[in-house]
Design an enzyme around this catalytic site. Structure first.
Site, PDB file in Angstrom:
ATOM      1  N   GLU A  26      18.275  44.490   8.158  1.00 27.91           N
ATOM      2  CA  GLU A  26      17.560  44.742   9.418  1.00 27.91           C
ATOM      3  C   GLU A  26      18.058  43.759  10.473  1.00 27.91           C
ATOM      4  OE1 GLU A  26      13.234  44.644   9.107  1.00 27.91           O
ATOM      5  OE2 GLU A  26      13.112  43.891  11.161  1.00 27.91           O
ATOM      6  N   ARG A  75      16.435  41.298  19.220  1.00 31.48           N
ATOM      7  CA  ARG A  75      15.870  40.154  19.947  1.00 31.48           C
ATOM      8  C   ARG A  75      16.928  39.347  20.651  1.00 31.48           C
ATOM      9  NH1 ARG A  75      12.395  37.348  15.175  1.00 31.48           N
ATOM     10  NH2 ARG A  75      11.781  39.361  14.352  1.00 31.48           N
ATOM     11  N   LYS A 100       5.322  48.631   7.875  1.00 35.71           N
ATOM     12  CA  LYS A 100       5.591  47.204   7.739  1.00 35.71           C
ATOM     13  C   LYS A 100       4.243  46.490   7.834  1.00 35.71           C
ATOM     14  CE  LYS A 100       7.787  43.515  10.459  1.00 35.71           C
ATOM     15  NZ  LYS A 100       9.150  42.999  10.731  1.00 35.71           N
TER      16      LYS A 100
HETATM   17  C1  3PG Z   1      10.568  38.830  11.645  1.00 39.02           C
HETATM   18  O1  3PG Z   1      10.328  39.834  12.282  1.00 39.02           O
HETATM   19  O2  3PG Z   1      10.971  37.766  12.142  1.00 39.02           O
HETATM   20  C2  3PG Z   1      10.405  38.948  10.202  1.00 39.02           C
HETATM   21  O3  3PG Z   1       9.086  39.173   9.912  1.00 39.02           O
HETATM   22  C3  3PG Z   1      10.983  37.791   9.439  1.00 39.02           C
HETATM   23  O4  3PG Z   1      10.029  36.856   9.182  1.00 39.02           O
HETATM   24  P1  3PG Z   1      10.442  35.503   8.470  1.00 39.02           P
HETATM   25  O5  3PG Z   1      11.520  34.872   9.320  1.00 39.02           O
HETATM   26  O6  3PG Z   1       9.158  34.697   8.450  1.00 39.02           O
HETATM   27  O7  3PG Z   1      10.957  35.832   7.098  1.00 39.02           O
END
Ligand code: 3PG
Length: 210
Positions: free
Chosen positions: A38, A42, A126
């Protein structure tokens, strides 16, 4: 592919700062046994990263994360994203995701959101932010009244917690960034990332979810 939850027990969540890193990073994840990746929308280079992985890493199944607008749905699928993930959802976003033709996971963190998505025919979601929103205890509590809902918990999960999530009957996979430590990415230490990916891929071995 019809279900994001069946792709891989562990889905790495990637924030790509430099698109030039996308291909070696994805290769390391795939080599370590994590083919579903994924890429979060961002960063300015996220769509280029999705394109680069789509073209340059045959074993990868790359999707887009942090998708929060219909425009991003179109951009992500146009770049080659094969699945879509959102931290939340609205009816407008849901409609765009449905129309995209690729599987998607809208994000929820409350029981009413789960019920609202079930009402709209969506069963896979999710669970975000997983640890902050109640963790495994919360998801276990949902399995009784809402067994038809299945989740990919993400947010604050590391190697110690991932097996606990994966053992739940309503969890299909977990997402996280723990196999991509910032210092390893900054150092372009792809060997270390491959090792961490391999460890992450092995975490589900004793789980009951697949
Ligand atoms: C996110 O969208 O940043 C994910 O949920 C990843 O979360 P994490 O960095 O806490 O694993």
């Amino acid at each position: 592919m019809t279900s994001v939850l069946e792709l891989s027990p562990v889905v790495p969540v990637v924030v790509v700062e430099d698109p030039a890193d996308a291909v070696p990073l994805a290769r390391a994840l795939v080599a370590g046994g994590l083919p579903a990746i994924e890429v979060t929308l961002r960063t300015a280079g996220a769509l280029d990263a999705i394109r680069a992985i789509t073209d340059g890493v045959p074993g990868a199944v790359v999707g887009a994360g942090t998708v929060i607008t219909p425009a991003q749905v179109a951009e992500a699928v146009g770049a080659g994203a094969r699945f879509l993930v959102s931290p939340g959802w609205t009816d407008v976003l849901l409609e765009a995701m449905r129309a995209s033709g690729v599987p998607f996971l809208p994000g929820v963190s409350t029981t009413s959101e789960v019920v609202a998505l079930l009402e709209r025919g969506v069963r896979e979601m999710k669970f975000f932010p997983a640890q902050a929103a109640g963790g495994t205890a919360y998801l276990r509590s949902l399995a009784g009244p809402l067994p038809q809902a299945r989740f990919c918990p993400t947010g604050g999960i590391g190697p110690a917690l991932a097996p606990e999530y994966l053992a739940l009957p309503n969890v299909g996979c977990v997402g996280g960034s723990w196999m991509l430590p910032a210092d390893a990415v900054a150092a372009r230490d792809w060997d270390r990332i491959e090792r961490l990916a391999r460890e992450a891929a092995g975490l589900s071995a004793g789980g009951t979810c697949r």
